[in-house]
Motif scaffolding. Sequence first.
Motif, short mmCIF file in Angstrom:
data_model
loop_
_atom_site.label_atom_id
_atom_site.label_comp_id
_atom_site.label_asym_id
_atom_site.label_seq_id
_atom_site.Cartn_x
_atom_site.Cartn_y
_atom_site.Cartn_z
N ALA A 183 0.84 -1.20 0.00
CA ALA A 183 0.00 0.00 0.00
C ALA A 183 0.87 1.25 0.00
O ALA A 183 1.91 1.30 0.66
CB ALA A 183 -0.92 -0.01 1.22
N ASP A 184 0.44 2.22 -0.76
CA ASP A 184 1.20 3.46 -0.93
C ASP A 184 0.50 4.60 -0.18
O ASP A 184 -0.70 4.81 -0.35
CB ASP A 184 1.30 3.79 -2.42
N GLU A 185 1.25 5.34 0.62
CA GLU A 185 0.66 6.40 1.44
C GLU A 185 0.02 7.49 0.59
O GLU A 185 -1.04 8.01 0.94
CB GLU A 185 1.73 7.01 2.35
N ILE A 245 -11.79 -0.59 -0.70
CA ILE A 245 -12.04 -1.97 -1.14
C ILE A 245 -11.51 -2.17 -2.55
O ILE A 245 -10.81 -3.15 -2.83
CB ILE A 245 -13.55 -2.32 -1.05
N ALA A 246 -11.81 -1.23 -3.44
CA ALA A 246 -11.32 -1.32 -4.83
C ALA A 246 -9.79 -1.28 -4.87
O ALA A 246 -9.15 -2.02 -5.63
CB ALA A 246 -11.92 -0.19 -5.67
N TYR A 247 -9.20 -0.43 -4.03
CA TYR A 247 -7.74 -0.31 -3.98
C TYR A 247 -7.10 -1.62 -3.53
O TYR A 247 -6.16 -2.11 -4.15
CB TYR A 247 -7.36 0.84 -3.05
N GLU A 267 -4.08 -6.55 -4.34
CA GLU A 267 -3.94 -7.98 -4.07
C GLU A 267 -4.38 -8.85 -5.25
O GLU A 267 -4.36 -10.08 -5.13
CB GLU A 267 -4.75 -8.35 -2.83
N GLU A 268 -4.79 -8.19 -6.35
CA GLU A 268 -5.26 -8.91 -7.54
C GLU A 268 -6.34 -9.93 -7.17
O GLU A 268 -6.23 -11.13 -7.43
CB GLU A 268 -4.09 -9.58 -8.27
#
Length: 107
Positions: free
Chosen positions: A24-26, A40-42, A47-48
């Motif tokens: 995850a990117d800040e 959720i979409a991110y 996580e594919e």
Amino acid sequence: MKWQHVQENWSAFYDAITERWPAADEAELDEIDGDQRAFIAYIAGLEEQEAAEAREDIRDWLTGELPSDVVMDPRHDNQSIANSAKYLGEGEDEYDDDSKFGDDDAE
């Protein structure tokens, strides 16, 4: 914990999010800004996986502890102080200044 806790204190959860999802990117978390659907979409993209699977992963993550930044929120202080009264002896006041107990200046 509930999503409301996450949403209201979004940046306080960054460490917990990156601990659970290290990729995850800040900067991207900044853009999400506590939006549950966007998160959720991110996570699904990160996580594919399908959104339903990401939602379940997030639900599992929500069973964890609140970060200390959230627990220490000043909005909770008065309630926490009031709750501490049950641990004090008779005649003690939970709102008394701690310095009179002599441990603040101890070296």
